[in-house]
Design a protein around this motif. Structure first.
Motif, PDB file in Angstrom:
ATOM      1  N   TYR A 285       0.862  -1.167   0.000  1.00 13.37           N
ATOM      2  CA  TYR A 285       0.000   0.000   0.000  1.00 13.37           C
ATOM      3  C   TYR A 285       0.904   1.223   0.000  1.00 13.37           C
ATOM      4  N   ARG A 286       0.331   2.354  -0.347  1.00 11.45           N
ATOM      5  CA  ARG A 286       1.103   3.592  -0.275  1.00 11.45           C
ATOM      6  C   ARG A 286       0.224   4.737   0.211  1.00 11.45           C
TER       7      ARG A 286
ATOM      8  N   GLN B 290      -5.347   9.411   1.284  1.00  9.59           N
ATOM      9  CA  GLN B 290      -5.614   8.158   1.980  1.00  9.59           C
ATOM     10  C   GLN B 290      -4.656   7.069   1.508  1.00  9.59           C
ATOM     11  N   ARG B 291      -4.448   6.102   2.377  1.00  9.97           N
ATOM     12  CA  ARG B 291      -3.637   4.952   1.999  1.00  9.97           C
ATOM     13  C   ARG B 291      -4.386   4.164   0.924  1.00  9.97           C
TER      14      ARG B 291
ATOM     15  N   ALA C 110       5.471   8.566  -2.334  1.00  8.29           N
ATOM     16  CA  ALA C 110       4.651   8.196  -1.183  1.00  8.29           C
ATOM     17  C   ALA C 110       5.487   7.362  -0.228  1.00  8.29           C
ATOM     18  N   VAL C 111       4.915   7.116   0.939  1.00 11.26           N
ATOM     19  CA  VAL C 111       5.461   6.088   1.822  1.00 11.26           C
ATOM     20  C   VAL C 111       4.781   4.773   1.458  1.00 11.26           C
ATOM     21  N   TYR C 112       5.593   3.770   1.198  1.00  6.41           N
ATOM     22  CA  TYR C 112       5.082   2.464   0.793  1.00  6.41           C
ATOM     23  C   TYR C 112       5.112   1.517   1.993  1.00  6.41           C
ATOM     24  N   TYR C 113       3.972   0.922   2.262  1.00  4.09           N
ATOM     25  CA  TYR C 113       3.813   0.034   3.408  1.00  4.09           C
ATOM     26  C   TYR C 113       3.559  -1.397   2.940  1.00  4.09           C
ATOM     27  N   CYS C 114       4.180  -2.324   3.619  1.00  6.32           N
ATOM     28  CA  CYS C 114       3.927  -3.741   3.370  1.00  6.32           C
ATOM     29  C   CYS C 114       2.859  -4.229   4.342  1.00  6.32           C
ATOM     30  N   ASN C 115       1.946  -5.016   3.835  1.00  6.60           N
ATOM     31  CA  ASN C 115       0.872  -5.596   4.634  1.00  6.60           C
ATOM     32  C   ASN C 115       0.910  -7.109   4.493  1.00  6.60           C
ATOM     33  N   VAL C 116       0.853  -7.789   5.618  1.00  2.00           N
ATOM     34  CA  VAL C 116       0.895  -9.253   5.621  1.00  2.00           C
ATOM     35  C   VAL C 116      -0.296  -9.777   6.419  1.00  2.00           C
TER      36      VAL C 116
END
Length: 121
Positions: A37-38, A44-45, A91-97
């Motif tokens: 996600y970013r 919004q994310r 953007a800030v990139y987020y990992c989701n598990v």
């Protein structure tokens, strides 16, 4: 508990490429979905891409044809290859598990701290 750590962000010029990596560790019994996600400032994310344990993939509309997600199940790792980067990808990139920690246990979502991607024009 599941820990998620991203790496690979940085500064790149428009048209360039970057590869993000995300490793999940801890008391993992099974991972279902791994994704990226970013979130850009003031927005919004949003989903960038995700991949489930069977290999089915979803991409956000804005990255289709430019980004590729892949996964190494043996290493509990997901990658995001980003090409033809645009300033609007900043953007800030987020990992989701989404994983379970025991047999018949629930699947819960865990997030990394995020990695900054900046694309200059």
């Amino acid at each position: 508990q599941v820990q998620v750590v991203e790496s690979g962000g940085g500064l790149v010029q428009a048209g360039g490429s970057l590869r993000l990596s995300c490793v999940a560790s801890g008391s993992i019994f099974r991972i279902n979905i791994m994704g990226w996600y970013r979130q850009a400032p003031g927005k919004q994310r949003e989903l960038v891409a995700d991949i489930n344990s069977g290999g089915s993939i979803n991409y956000g509309d804005s990255v289709k044809g430019r980004f590729t997600i892949s996964r190494d199940n043996a290493k509990n790792t997901v990658y995001l290859q980003m090409t033809s980067l645009k300033p609007e990808d900043t953007a800030v990139y987020y990992c989701n598990v989404i994983a379970s920690t025991r047999l018949w246990g629930p699947f819960d979502a865990s997030w990394g701290q995020g990695t900054q991607v900046t694309v200059s024009s």
